[in-house]
Design an enzyme around this catalytic site. Structure first.
Site, PDB file in Angstrom:
ATOM      1  N   HIS A  93       0.796  -1.045   0.009  1.00  0.00           N
ATOM      2  CA  HIS A  93      -0.032  -0.181  -0.006  1.00  0.00           C
ATOM      3  C   HIS A  93       1.011   1.692  -0.260  1.00  0.00           C
ATOM      4  O   HIS A  93       1.675   1.198   0.661  1.00  0.00           O
ATOM      5  CB  HIS A  93      -0.727   0.411   1.134  1.00  0.00           C
ATOM      6  CG  HIS A  93      -0.218   0.145   2.717  1.00  0.00           C
ATOM      7  ND1 HIS A  93      -0.980  -1.529   3.354  1.00  0.00           N
ATOM      8  CD2 HIS A  93       0.634  -0.435   2.901  1.00  0.00           C
ATOM      9  CE1 HIS A  93      -0.442  -2.126   4.341  1.00  0.00           C
ATOM     10  NE2 HIS A  93       0.896  -1.561   4.031  1.00  0.00           N
ATOM     11  N   ALA A 110       4.077   0.817   3.437  1.00  0.00           N
ATOM     12  CA  ALA A 110       3.684   1.957   2.937  1.00  0.00           C
ATOM     13  C   ALA A 110       4.595   3.427   3.089  1.00  0.00           C
ATOM     14  O   ALA A 110       5.123   3.856   3.888  1.00  0.00           O
ATOM     15  CB  ALA A 110       2.275   2.177   4.588  1.00  0.00           C
TER      16      ALA A 110
END
Length: 186
Positions: A93, A110
């Site tokens: 992500h 992330a």
């Protein structure tokens, strides 16, 4: 068996979908190859190769020139360009990975960004097998070694040797502390 193509999916140009792949809903795939058992969901894939059992999306953007090897994952809100993802590597992500060569089984946290453009030229970043890139890591065009790691929020401006840990802003290198992913036989 057959591939599954869900509604609102656009297959354009010389796109090839292998059997067992699942595409969509809401995917746009242009001049790309999607391997057997791969999934692409709510994503854009342009001029890229998505290998067998690889996963793209939701809400991912593969700009031209990417190769995802078997089992690789490019997840939610990840953008990639001219990058190779080794087998079973994952960027789950919120990352930008441009001009990167990522080894096998690497974890990209992330908020990670490969800082590939200096305002004039593009530069490549290399990330070794089993590397662990923590959240919010900025990677100047560097080489991160095999089984090396970065600390969260690091700005990495020099190469990270195998099994070393890079921490801080700018990151400092700590030898022998990078091994963060357990080996299969441990």
């Amino acid at each position: 068996g057959d591939a599954i193509i869900h509604p609102f999916t656009f297959l354009e140009g010389s796109t090839k979908i292998a059997e067992g792949a699942e595409i969509g809903p809401q995917a746009r795939i242009v001049d790309s190859e999607i391997g057997s058992g791969a999934t692409v969901s709510f994503a854009v894939v342009k001029e890229s190769v998505v290998g067998p059992r690889a996963s793209v999306g939701p809400f991912a953007s593969l700009r031209p020139g990417n190769v995802l090897k078997a089992g690789a994952k490019v997840g939610t809100f990840v953008e990639a360009k001219q990058s190779t993802f080794g087998e079973d590597s994952r960027a789950n992500h919120l990352a930008y990975l441009g001009d990167a060569e990522i080894g096998e089984r690497a974890n990209i946290g992330a908020g990670t960004i490969t800082c590939n453009w200096d305002g004039k030229d593009k530069h490549r970043t290399e990330i070794g097998d089993d590397a662990y890139i923590s959240s919010d890591t900025m990677l100047a065009p560097v080489r991160v070694g095999r089984r090396a790691a970065t600390g969260a929020g690091s700005v990495v401006r020099e190469d990270v040797p195998d099994e070393a840990l890079a921490v801080g802003v700018p990151a400092r290198i700590i030898e022998g502390k990078g091994n963060r992913i357990k080996e299969a036989d441990e």
